[in-house]
Design an enzyme around this catalytic site. Sequence first.
Site, PDB file in Angstrom:
ATOM      1  N   MET A  31       0.854  -1.195   0.000  1.00 56.87           N
ATOM      2  CA  MET A  31       0.000   0.000   0.000  1.00 56.87           C
ATOM      3  C   MET A  31       0.889   1.244   0.000  1.00 56.87           C
ATOM      4  O   MET A  31       0.458   2.322   0.416  1.00 56.87           O
ATOM      5  CB  MET A  31      -0.938  -0.024   1.213  1.00 56.87           C
ATOM      6  CG  MET A  31      -1.894  -1.215   1.163  1.00 56.87           C
ATOM      7  SD  MET A  31      -3.428  -0.963   2.051  1.00 56.87           S
ATOM      8  CE  MET A  31      -2.837  -0.764   3.701  1.00 56.87           C
ATOM      9  N   HIS A  35       9.107   1.071   3.264  1.00 55.69           N
ATOM     10  CA  HIS A  35      10.218   1.117   4.210  1.00 55.69           C
ATOM     11  C   HIS A  35      11.086  -0.119   3.988  1.00 55.69           C
ATOM     12  O   HIS A  35      10.830  -0.918   3.073  1.00 55.69           O
ATOM     13  CB  HIS A  35       9.701   1.226   5.650  1.00 55.69           C
ATOM     14  CG  HIS A  35       8.665   0.202   6.006  1.00 55.69           C
ATOM     15  ND1 HIS A  35       8.939  -1.150   6.018  1.00 55.69           N
ATOM     16  CD2 HIS A  35       7.362   0.329   6.341  1.00 55.69           C
ATOM     17  CE1 HIS A  35       7.859  -1.812   6.368  1.00 55.69           C
ATOM     18  NE2 HIS A  35       6.869  -0.940   6.555  1.00 55.69           N
ATOM     19  N   HIS A  38       9.442  -3.485   3.273  1.00 54.43           N
ATOM     20  CA  HIS A  38       9.000  -3.710   1.886  1.00 54.43           C
ATOM     21  C   HIS A  38      10.206  -3.997   0.976  1.00 54.43           C
ATOM     22  O   HIS A  38      10.142  -4.866   0.114  1.00 54.43           O
ATOM     23  CB  HIS A  38       8.297  -2.465   1.334  1.00 54.43           C
ATOM     24  CG  HIS A  38       7.046  -2.093   2.057  1.00 54.43           C
ATOM     25  ND1 HIS A  38       6.945  -0.971   2.851  1.00 54.43           N
ATOM     26  CD2 HIS A  38       5.833  -2.689   2.096  1.00 54.43           C
ATOM     27  CE1 HIS A  38       5.729  -0.895   3.340  1.00 54.43           C
ATOM     28  NE2 HIS A  38       5.030  -1.915   2.919  1.00 54.43           N
ATOM     29  N   LYS A 152       5.441 -10.129   9.332  1.00 55.57           N
ATOM     30  CA  LYS A 152       4.903  -9.218  10.350  1.00 55.57           C
ATOM     31  C   LYS A 152       3.383  -9.307  10.390  1.00 55.57           C
ATOM     32  O   LYS A 152       2.778  -9.311  11.456  1.00 55.57           O
ATOM     33  CB  LYS A 152       5.346  -7.794  10.049  1.00 55.57           C
ATOM     34  CG  LYS A 152       4.468  -6.781  10.709  1.00 55.57           C
ATOM     35  CD  LYS A 152       5.193  -5.579  11.163  1.00 55.57           C
ATOM     36  CE  LYS A 152       4.289  -4.696  11.968  1.00 55.57           C
ATOM     37  NZ  LYS A 152       3.045  -4.387  11.256  1.00 55.57           N
ATOM     38  N   VAL A 179      11.265  -7.427   9.287  1.00 57.30           N
ATOM     39  CA  VAL A 179      12.452  -6.573   9.430  1.00 57.30           C
ATOM     40  C   VAL A 179      12.219  -5.661  10.638  1.00 57.30           C
ATOM     41  O   VAL A 179      11.135  -5.093  10.798  1.00 57.30           O
ATOM     42  CB  VAL A 179      12.695  -5.732   8.153  1.00 57.30           C
ATOM     43  CG1 VAL A 179      13.920  -4.842   8.317  1.00 57.30           C
ATOM     44  CG2 VAL A 179      12.867  -6.647   6.950  1.00 57.30           C
TER      45      VAL A 179
END
Length: 297
Positions: A31, A35, A38, A152, A179
């Site tokens: 979306m 960061h 991704h 996550k 991460v």
Amino acid sequence: MRVLRDRPQLVAMHREWARKERGTIALVPTMGNLHEGHMALVRHARERAQRVVVSIFVNPLQFDRAEDLEHYPRTLDADLRKLTEAGVDAAFCPSEDDMYPQGDDPPVRVVVPVLSEILEGAFRPGHFDGVATVVTKLLNLVRPDMSLFGEKDYQQFRLIERMVDGLDIPTRIEAIPTVRAPDGLALSSRNSRLSEDARAVAPELKRVLDEVATVCRAATRADADRIPEVERRASDRLREAGFDPEYLSVRRAVDLKEPETGTPLAGQDLVVLAAAWLEHVRLIDNVRIRGAADASA
Ligand code: PAF
């Protein structure tokens, strides 16, 4: 990198790739507001496939709170720069009209029963129907050989895996480890909304999950029955730290059902998941507990 703004541009790209050598295609659905989390997905995709497509679409269907949708950070130019640098082949950035021509009440929705109703689903009604619907559409449009998701959003990953299996969608779903910032906080677009004080407290969520994982790993046969108590104590720890927890739950990693009590935890693949508010920001995180306890303990 090609920037595809609508379906016809995507179709044209497919035609062109088919004329040359199609190669394997990996899709990373996002979306936006990209960061390091991704970008790790993008790097994994780059290693696994000849062509990498990243979709950027803030999906209104999956937001249960209008305020959340309104405040969702939109950083398209910066996102496209990052993807170009990472060697992505195409960014698919459709408009809402393109994805939902009939408006915000589409005539078809995809529902994955049970998995969409528990944990996150219990606190965010309709959220997973929105996720399942948009991911089905993206998979049908991009037709990737594989699609990558972050661990996550563990429940999301399991739900999409089940959906793809149940609907015979010809793609492979892969999960990539979360991460984290050096202090353990899982990277998320929402972190930028934390105040300085809240940011200092936020890593406590992962610490508490780690403690629960440690208890489960060290559990003896009888300790499976103690899970509710362990969960309660961990939620209390979060409250003391300043969180307002919605759930903290130890589940079977494969289907997110509750571990059977009265049977040994040994060898069970578990995951402890939590969602908690910190000030006005809702954080989620999880920790895997592989092969929990030693039955002989
Ligand atoms: O995880 C996300 O960013 C979204 O839920 C997804 C998978 C891109 C669907 O909108």
